[in-house]
Design an enzyme around this catalytic site. Sequence first.
Site, short mmCIF file in Angstrom:
data_model
loop_
_atom_site.label_atom_id
_atom_site.label_comp_id
_atom_site.label_asym_id
_atom_site.label_seq_id
_atom_site.Cartn_x
_atom_site.Cartn_y
_atom_site.Cartn_z
N LEU A 133 -24.89 -3.52 4.17
CA LEU A 133 -25.89 -3.82 3.15
C LEU A 133 -27.01 -2.78 3.19
O LEU A 133 -27.35 -2.18 2.18
CB LEU A 133 -26.46 -5.24 3.39
CG LEU A 133 -27.56 -5.70 2.45
CD1 LEU A 133 -27.05 -5.79 1.01
CD2 LEU A 133 -28.09 -7.09 2.88
N TRP A 136 -27.60 2.01 9.53
CA TRP A 136 -27.73 1.00 10.59
C TRP A 136 -26.51 0.11 10.72
O TRP A 136 -26.64 -1.07 11.05
CB TRP A 136 -28.93 0.09 10.31
CG TRP A 136 -30.22 0.77 10.13
CD1 TRP A 136 -30.94 0.88 8.99
CD2 TRP A 136 -30.97 1.45 11.15
NE1 TRP A 136 -32.08 1.59 9.22
CE2 TRP A 136 -32.13 1.96 10.54
CE3 TRP A 136 -30.77 1.68 12.51
CZ2 TRP A 136 -33.08 2.67 11.24
CZ3 TRP A 136 -31.72 2.40 13.21
CH2 TRP A 136 -32.86 2.88 12.57
N ARG A 166 -37.77 -14.38 46.48
CA ARG A 166 -38.87 -13.46 46.82
C ARG A 166 -40.01 -14.21 47.53
O ARG A 166 -40.48 -15.25 47.05
CB ARG A 166 -39.39 -12.84 45.53
CG ARG A 166 -40.65 -12.03 45.66
CD ARG A 166 -40.38 -10.69 46.26
NE ARG A 166 -41.57 -9.84 46.21
CZ ARG A 166 -41.65 -8.68 46.84
NH1 ARG A 166 -40.64 -8.23 47.57
NH2 ARG A 166 -42.75 -7.96 46.74
N GLN A 177 -42.09 -10.06 34.05
CA GLN A 177 -43.31 -10.38 34.80
C GLN A 177 -42.99 -11.13 36.10
O GLN A 177 -43.57 -10.86 37.14
CB GLN A 177 -44.23 -11.23 33.90
CG GLN A 177 -45.63 -11.42 34.45
CD GLN A 177 -46.43 -10.12 34.40
OE1 GLN A 177 -46.08 -9.18 33.70
NE2 GLN A 177 -47.51 -10.07 35.18
N GLY A 234 -42.92 -5.61 39.92
CA GLY A 234 -42.53 -4.20 39.80
C GLY A 234 -41.03 -4.02 39.71
O GLY A 234 -40.53 -3.15 38.98
N GLU A 257 -30.76 -8.54 10.38
CA GLU A 257 -30.41 -9.62 9.43
C GLU A 257 -31.65 -10.27 8.83
O GLU A 257 -31.74 -11.50 8.72
CB GLU A 257 -29.46 -10.63 10.09
CG GLU A 257 -28.16 -9.93 10.45
CD GLU A 257 -26.99 -10.83 10.74
OE1 GLU A 257 -26.98 -11.97 10.26
OE2 GLU A 257 -26.08 -10.37 11.45
N THR A 306 -35.91 -9.08 8.95
CA THR A 306 -36.92 -9.09 10.03
C THR A 306 -37.58 -10.47 10.07
O THR A 306 -37.43 -11.28 9.13
CB THR A 306 -38.01 -8.04 9.75
OG1 THR A 306 -38.72 -8.45 8.57
CG2 THR A 306 -37.43 -6.64 9.57
C1 LIG Z 1 -29.41 -2.20 15.94
C2 LIG Z 1 -29.38 -2.51 14.47
C3 LIG Z 1 -28.21 -2.99 13.89
C4 LIG Z 1 -28.17 -3.24 12.52
N1 LIG Z 1 -26.97 -3.65 11.96
C5 LIG Z 1 -26.88 -3.73 10.60
C6 LIG Z 1 -25.61 -3.98 9.98
O1 LIG Z 1 -24.58 -4.17 10.65
N2 LIG Z 1 -25.55 -4.02 8.62
C7 LIG Z 1 -26.65 -3.81 7.84
O2 LIG Z 1 -26.52 -3.86 6.62
N3 LIG Z 1 -27.88 -3.58 8.41
C8 LIG Z 1 -28.01 -3.52 9.75
N4 LIG Z 1 -29.23 -3.26 10.34
C9 LIG Z 1 -30.40 -3.01 9.48
C10 LIG Z 1 -31.42 -4.13 9.55
O3 LIG Z 1 -30.95 -5.25 8.86
C11 LIG Z 1 -32.72 -3.54 8.97
O4 LIG Z 1 -33.23 -2.64 9.93
C12 LIG Z 1 -33.73 -4.62 8.63
O5 LIG Z 1 -33.31 -5.39 7.55
C13 LIG Z 1 -35.11 -4.01 8.30
O6 LIG Z 1 -35.00 -2.98 7.38
P1 LIG Z 1 -35.72 -1.57 7.68
O7 LIG Z 1 -35.35 -1.16 9.03
O8 LIG Z 1 -35.43 -0.67 6.55
O9 LIG Z 1 -37.26 -1.91 7.72
P2 LIG Z 1 -38.24 -2.05 6.44
O10 LIG Z 1 -37.66 -2.95 5.43
O11 LIG Z 1 -38.70 -0.71 6.01
O12 LIG Z 1 -39.48 -2.82 7.13
C14 LIG Z 1 -40.43 -2.17 7.95
C15 LIG Z 1 -41.48 -3.21 8.34
O13 LIG Z 1 -42.12 -3.74 7.17
C16 LIG Z 1 -42.00 -5.15 7.16
N5 LIG Z 1 -41.87 -5.62 5.78
C17 LIG Z 1 -41.05 -5.13 4.80
N6 LIG Z 1 -41.21 -5.82 3.68
C18 LIG Z 1 -42.13 -6.80 3.94
C19 LIG Z 1 -42.72 -7.87 3.19
N7 LIG Z 1 -42.39 -8.08 1.90
N8 LIG Z 1 -43.65 -8.66 3.80
C20 LIG Z 1 -43.99 -8.45 5.10
N9 LIG Z 1 -43.46 -7.47 5.85
C21 LIG Z 1 -42.54 -6.67 5.29
C22 LIG Z 1 -40.74 -5.47 7.97
O14 LIG Z 1 -40.75 -6.79 8.49
C23 LIG Z 1 -40.85 -4.41 9.08
O15 LIG Z 1 -41.72 -4.88 10.08
C24 LIG Z 1 -29.32 -3.04 11.72
C25 LIG Z 1 -30.51 -2.60 12.31
C26 LIG Z 1 -30.55 -2.33 13.66
C27 LIG Z 1 -31.84 -1.82 14.26
#
Ligand SMILES: Cc1cc2nc3c(=O)[nH]c(=O)nc-3n(C[C@H](O)[C@H](O)[C@H](O)COP(=O)(O)OP(=O)(O)OC[C@H]3O[C@@H](n4cnc5c(N)ncnc54)[C@H](O)[C@@H]3O)c2cc1C
Length: 390
Positions: A133, A164, A275, A343, A347, A370, A372
């Site tokens: 996605l 990602w 410990r 914690q 250490g 999936e 944030t």
């Molecule tokens: C290890 C890993 C595995 C992953 N696996 C998959 C996968 O298999 N398939 C897939 O499709 N994706 C995958 N992802 C992607 C993941 O779903 C996205 O990283 C996530 O949805 C956030 O998108 P972004 O990283 O672009 O952050 P952004 O959307 O750019 O967000 C950046 C920050 O802004 C905040 N933010 C954004 N919009 C808002 C809002 N409207 N209100 C408040 N805060 C907001 C977010 O919470 C975040 O803190 C993976 C990511 C990682 C790190």
Amino acid sequence: MSDRAPQPVERQLPTEESRDLLALVRDMIQREIAPRAAAEEDAGHFPREIFTLLSRSGLLGLPYDAEYGGGDQPYAVYLQVLEELAAARLTVGLGVSVHSLACHALAGYGTKEQQATHLPAMLGGGLLGAYCLSEPSSGSDAASLRTKAVRDGDDWVITGTKAWITHGGVADFYTVLARTGEEGARGITAFLVPGDAEGLNAAAPEKKMGMKGSPTAQLNFDGVRIPDSRRIGEEGQGFAIALSALDSGRLGIAACAIGVARAALDEAVSYATGRQQFGRPIADFQGLRFMLADMATQIEAGRSLYLAAARLRDAGRPFSREAAMAKLFCTDAAMRVTTDAVQVLGGYGYTLDFPVERFMREAKVLQIVEGTNQIQRMVIARHLVGPETR
Ligand SMILES: Cc1cc2nc3c(=O)[nH]c(=O)nc-3n(C[C@H](O)[C@H](O)[C@H](O)COP(=O)(O)OP(=O)(O)OC[C@H]3O[C@@H](n4cnc5c(N)ncnc54)[C@H](O)[C@@H]3O)c2cc1C
């Protein structure tokens, strides 16, 4: 480094079959998963053969229909299996959850013919899936995705970049969301793309803070041609399918989070009782006893929350709000519990000689994937006060 299997927990399991299933999983963890977890995570080794073993043992299709090779298990049972796997190694627990997410579209929205053709291999034939996605410029705002699928006779031609992707480059099939029509959520369609499709290339895996054994990679679709028989659902239905998959997937993330938190608590309890400081085990000190008690309470509360949501799902009731709450609560709890475990070990907790630092790094990603935890709060708030006005 500790290679112990997690301590057993008291579980409410509905049937003899589900109790046998959990016993099988624990046995597999003790023999195949826990002994290699720390060293392989350290080395960034992806345990592909463990997923083949899980598939052949019926553990990659647990919540799906037995007619197509699934395990016909209630979600409340499947999630407890995920919790066990994640407590032993998050790369495995989360990998099973992502595979399940990748199967959701076809199992829920495919035609009978598509299901009969593809599902048996996906659910129990040794294949591994991935869910595509996110893109470099669309994460939380997933409906703005740009990967295009253009109709060409009986085929679709997919062009764009997915970012990602868990199992990117190692998966046998990809469930891909691509734009086939207008801007926004209504112009998106789902496709099932084989891993060896011509024009599909994975970049080198991302160098991550944790879960180093789980490959996460960008995928480039350079004119990938697939037949219309691999379109899942109707044209324009893809975003609804993607969100429906995520409701279930979030419960998987919640269960994995409780698994990681449990592993951290096990380590903290074991260390605190061994410990000695001031001539007594540090577990004698109320400051630590209360910390351990809070950790255990958050784990129990998280498990109750994900199970309550799963039981709604099993009963065919709406569970989207509850899934968001479970994902939010369990992953925030995992972050707190794993940080507290570091914690408790003082250490030593900050060194690579004990696994709690790894658990803390692993917990962090669960607050991001999936949706944030900010997005989970948006989902929950919409159920309370309706959509935002702009
Ligand atoms: C290890 C890993 C595995 C992953 N696996 C998959 C996968 O298999 N398939 C897939 O499709 N994706 C995958 N992802 C992607 C993941 O779903 C996205 O990283 C996530 O949805 C956030 O998108 P972004 O990283 O672009 O952050 P952004 O959307 O750019 O967000 C950046 C920050 O802004 C905040 N933010 C954004 N919009 C808002 C809002 N409207 N209100 C408040 N805060 C907001 C977010 O919470 C975040 O803190 C993976 C990511 C990682 C790190």
